[in-house]
Design an enzyme around this catalytic site. Sequence first.
Site, PDB file in Angstrom:
ATOM      1  NE  ARG A 161      -3.461  -2.382   2.784  1.00  0.00           N
ATOM      2  CZ  ARG A 161      -3.127  -3.534   3.357  1.00  0.00           C
ATOM      3  NH1 ARG A 161      -1.901  -3.698   3.848  1.00  0.00           N
ATOM      4  NH2 ARG A 161      -3.989  -4.521   3.445  1.00  0.00           N
ATOM      5  CE  LYS A 185      -6.168  -1.263   5.026  1.00  0.00           C
ATOM      6  NZ  LYS A 185      -7.481  -1.568   4.413  1.00  0.00           N
ATOM      7  CG  HIS A 256      -5.481   0.463  -3.524  1.00  0.00           C
ATOM      8  ND1 HIS A 256      -4.812   0.247  -2.337  1.00  0.00           N
ATOM      9  CD2 HIS A 256      -6.516  -0.415  -3.527  1.00  0.00           C
ATOM     10  CE1 HIS A 256      -5.416  -0.699  -1.651  1.00  0.00           C
ATOM     11  NE2 HIS A 256      -6.444  -1.123  -2.354  1.00  0.00           N
ATOM     12  NE  ARG A 259      -3.245  -3.696  -1.444  1.00  0.00           N
ATOM     13  CZ  ARG A 259      -2.615  -4.451  -0.548  1.00  0.00           C
ATOM     14  NH1 ARG A 259      -1.303  -4.486  -0.540  1.00  0.00           N
ATOM     15  NH2 ARG A 259      -3.283  -5.172   0.323  1.00  0.00           N
ATOM     16  CG  HIS A 282      -5.510  -9.267   1.220  1.00  0.00           C
ATOM     17  ND1 HIS A 282      -5.692  -9.696  -0.084  1.00  0.00           N
ATOM     18  CD2 HIS A 282      -5.519  -7.906   1.163  1.00  0.00           C
ATOM     19  CE1 HIS A 282      -5.808  -8.653  -0.874  1.00  0.00           C
ATOM     20  NE2 HIS A 282      -5.696  -7.558  -0.151  1.00  0.00           N
ATOM     21  CE1 TYR A 291      -6.350  -7.147  -6.382  1.00  0.00           C
ATOM     22  CE2 TYR A 291      -6.485  -8.469  -4.391  1.00  0.00           C
ATOM     23  CZ  TYR A 291      -6.263  -7.252  -5.010  1.00  0.00           C
ATOM     24  OH  TYR A 291      -5.982  -6.152  -4.257  1.00  0.00           O
TER      25      TYR A 291
END
Length: 310
Positions: A161, A185, A256, A259, A282, A291
């Site tokens: 990110r 995150k 993004h 990404r 993730h 995806y």
Amino acid sequence: MGAQRADRTELPPTVAGHLDAFTAHLDRERGRSSHTVRAYRSDLAGLLGRLPGDDLAVLDLGLLRSWLAEAHAAGTSRSTLARRAAAARTFTAWAHRTGLLDSDPGARLDSPRPQRRLPSVLRADQAADLMDAAASGAAERDPVALRDQLLLELLYATGVRVAEVCGIDVDDVDQSARTVRVLGKGNRERTVVYGVPAERALRTWLAAGRPALARTGGPPALLLGVRGRRLDPRVARSVVHAAVAAVPGAPDIGPHGLRHAAATHLLDGGADLRYVQELLGHATLSTTQLYTHVTVDRLKVVHDQAHPRA
């Protein structure tokens, strides 16, 4: 701080204090990103501003539903409605645990699922054109051009990110192993890998670019701005948008989008879904599975080659 003062000026002091305490809880105890904290705080300021006074006891399921219903009627997107509902549920659960509410009305609050759609993705040849253009621009060894080349290479090579790439310090990079340690995150740390083109861009940046921008006493950041401070994510987004805009036929994407391109091209190339999940950071595989729908062309090729009834 200015934004925090602005979103609490209309709230009674007691309610504003509860909002401050909840914000601190999200930041210090839950480890939520600064972006999430700001978004939740803004959402909740609007919700709490509907209270007739400073008593949280009137915050019931009916009030929560009417708050979301009005937002829906005003044309608020599904993703924003889902985020507001999540903010409300998180707040009421916290308020119940801390004794501010006798029950947790948010536990019964439903919200629409956000529409999970991928933006347009660069084709592999467009990504190659993007990196070639960045390398050409860096040929004169201008420090900013060298930095921008490394920024693009890292974003596409690792799928990190934009906040993660701007948060990388020089010591986070292991050049011998071609790996980078990033903080994602929820303060989750992971290690990502990069290839030879990014390695070349990195070595050139460290030798001829970063020393020209670094200042005495400056940050240990890998990527620097023109004043020697850590590269701002907003500047990084502008760099990516401008670079992609120069590629003929490429969609308008930012960091993004790179990404997404990294994940898509990995899957198209046969990478295991679990590997892509780890690379992107993730928390659940279901997020990464988003995806897979853009790899149908590859699936058709494999099916034609392998299935006896193709």
